[in-house]
Design a protein around this motif. Structure first.
Motif, mmCIF file in Angstrom:
data_model
loop_
_atom_site.group_PDB
_atom_site.id
_atom_site.type_symbol
_atom_site.label_atom_id
_atom_site.label_comp_id
_atom_site.label_asym_id
_atom_site.label_seq_id
_atom_site.Cartn_x
_atom_site.Cartn_y
_atom_site.Cartn_z
ATOM 1 N N ALA A 1 81.433 55.349 12.502
ATOM 2 C CA ALA A 1 82.289 54.898 11.388
ATOM 3 C C ALA A 1 82.294 56.089 10.124
ATOM 4 O O ALA A 1 83.116 56.106 9.377
ATOM 5 N N ALA A 2 81.030 56.576 10.360
ATOM 6 C CA ALA A 2 80.777 57.472 8.938
ATOM 7 C C ALA A 2 81.235 58.901 9.256
ATOM 8 O O ALA A 2 81.077 59.950 8.308
ATOM 9 N N ALA A 3 81.780 59.361 10.421
ATOM 10 C CA ALA A 3 82.213 60.755 10.743
ATOM 11 C C ALA A 3 83.192 61.184 9.963
ATOM 12 O O ALA A 3 83.480 62.234 9.717
ATOM 13 N N PHE A 4 84.228 60.286 9.243
ATOM 14 C CA PHE A 4 85.097 60.934 8.360
ATOM 15 C C PHE A 4 84.579 61.184 7.016
ATOM 16 O O PHE A 4 85.193 62.042 6.165
ATOM 17 N N LEU A 5 83.292 61.037 6.799
ATOM 18 C CA LEU A 5 82.814 61.373 5.423
ATOM 19 C C LEU A 5 81.919 62.629 5.280
ATOM 20 O O LEU A 5 81.088 62.752 6.284
ATOM 21 N N TYR B 1 95.434 49.265 7.527
ATOM 22 C CA TYR B 1 96.490 49.765 6.998
ATOM 23 C C TYR B 1 96.631 51.292 7.489
ATOM 24 O O TYR B 1 95.428 51.975 7.826
ATOM 25 N N TYR B 2 97.792 51.907 7.797
ATOM 26 C CA TYR B 2 97.564 53.328 8.277
ATOM 27 C C TYR B 2 97.763 54.196 7.057
ATOM 28 O O TYR B 2 98.773 54.238 6.448
ATOM 29 N N ARG B 3 96.648 54.834 6.702
ATOM 30 C CA ARG B 3 96.408 56.035 5.624
ATOM 31 C C ARG B 3 95.978 57.063 6.123
ATOM 32 O O ARG B 3 94.944 56.783 6.940
ATOM 33 N N ASN B 4 96.416 58.357 5.609
ATOM 34 C CA ASN B 4 95.400 59.547 5.742
ATOM 35 C C ASN B 4 94.304 59.549 4.711
ATOM 36 O O ASN B 4 94.762 60.214 3.811
ATOM 37 N N TYR B 5 93.155 58.901 5.021
ATOM 38 C CA TYR B 5 92.227 58.959 3.971
ATOM 39 C C TYR B 5 91.710 60.332 3.718
ATOM 40 O O TYR B 5 90.798 60.474 2.725
ATOM 41 N N GLN B 6 91.908 61.401 4.380
ATOM 42 C CA GLN B 6 91.559 62.622 4.107
ATOM 43 C C GLN B 6 92.396 63.528 3.307
ATOM 44 O O GLN B 6 92.000 64.503 2.583
ATOM 45 N N ARG B 7 93.369 62.730 2.863
ATOM 46 C CA ARG B 7 94.421 63.431 1.971
ATOM 47 C C ARG B 7 94.207 62.587 0.584
ATOM 48 O O ARG B 7 94.323 61.563 0.478
#
Length: 251
Positions: A3-7, A138-144
């Motif tokens: 779950a934390a891999a995107f951080l 929601y679908y969002r590109n949270y890296q952007r």
């Protein structure tokens, strides 16, 4: 964890430790959604973040033992987000923590101590922390980043009632209030100061702990308890609190 891999370790999170529970809310997600209605061992807490003011603030979301659920109104006051509660549809100023219109006008929410810090620093303090995941529904590109370059620019998207140019408009400050006396500590000044820094506000001693690597600060009272603070851009703090004191480093 997965779950934390995107951080990344350097990514900013809003962290709360309350009722024995630690939770982190990535700014990457809050840049899009701005509000999280949550609970800490049964106590309702609303986590708010205004990307335009760089301000993250948490409040107990209850008045007179009645819980409130908050949403994003889409309206601004002094470039800062206005929340609305779904129970009365009153509008609330985030930085003031106060209802400014509607049936609850004049009511004030109780702030909760929260850290605006790096993911690395927060998980070091609270290894068992929970984390808001990207599974938001929601679908969002949270890296952007939806506001590219905004934090570095000296321009504002919207006008404010008072613009103090002593520092760069997006200079980060950590501010607090003690018995109606307000004071802000610019990070650029804290970075030149010895930490912990001891100060006296309205006759009460406080200790400011600044972490330059994590770009975060905490303020403790004379008993070592963390005081609820606001980390925000300089322009936003001074727009709402033009009579505020501010700390300057002196040799």
């Amino acid at each position: 964890t997965t779950a934390a891999a995107f951080l990344n370790d350097s990514d900013q999170v809003l962290g709360i430790h309350y009722n024995g529970i630690a939770k982190a809310y990535p700014v990457k997600i809050l840049n899009y959604h701005e509000i999280v209605n949550d609970h800490f061992a049964g106590t309702p807490v609303v986590v708010t973040y205004c990307p335009l003011c760089g301000s993250g603030i948490a409040f107990l979301s209850q008045l007179k033992n009645k819980s409130l659920s908050f949403g994003v109104s889409g309206l601004l006051y002094n470039s800062d987000m206005l929340l609305y509660d779904r129970q009365s549809e009153s509008l609330w100023s985030q930085i003031l923590g106060k209802a400014i219109s509607g049936p609850l006008r004049g009511e004030i929410l109780q702030p909760v101590a929260m850290s605006n810090t790096s993911w690395q620093e927060w998980k070091q303090r609270y290894p068992r922390t929970l984390l808001l995941s990207t599974q938001t529904g929601y679908y969002r590109n949270y890296q952007r980043d939806p506001y590219p370059g905004y934090a570095q620019s000296d321009s504002l998207y919207f006008p404010v009632s008072n613009l103090n140019r002593r520092y760069h408009p997006k200079e980060q400050v950590i501010g607090l209030e003690i018995d109606n006396v307000f004071k802000a500590y610019p990070f650029s000044e804290l970075s030149r100061s010895q930490t912990p820094l001891r100060d006296t506000i309205n006759g009460k001693q406080v200790t400011i702990i600044y972490n330059q690597h994590a770009r975060s600060g905490r303020i403790l009272d004379e008993y070592g308890n963390e005081i609820p603070t606001i980390v925000a851009y300089w322009f936003a703090w001074m727009a709402f609190l033009p009579e505020s004191l501010d700390y300057s480093f002196t040799d």
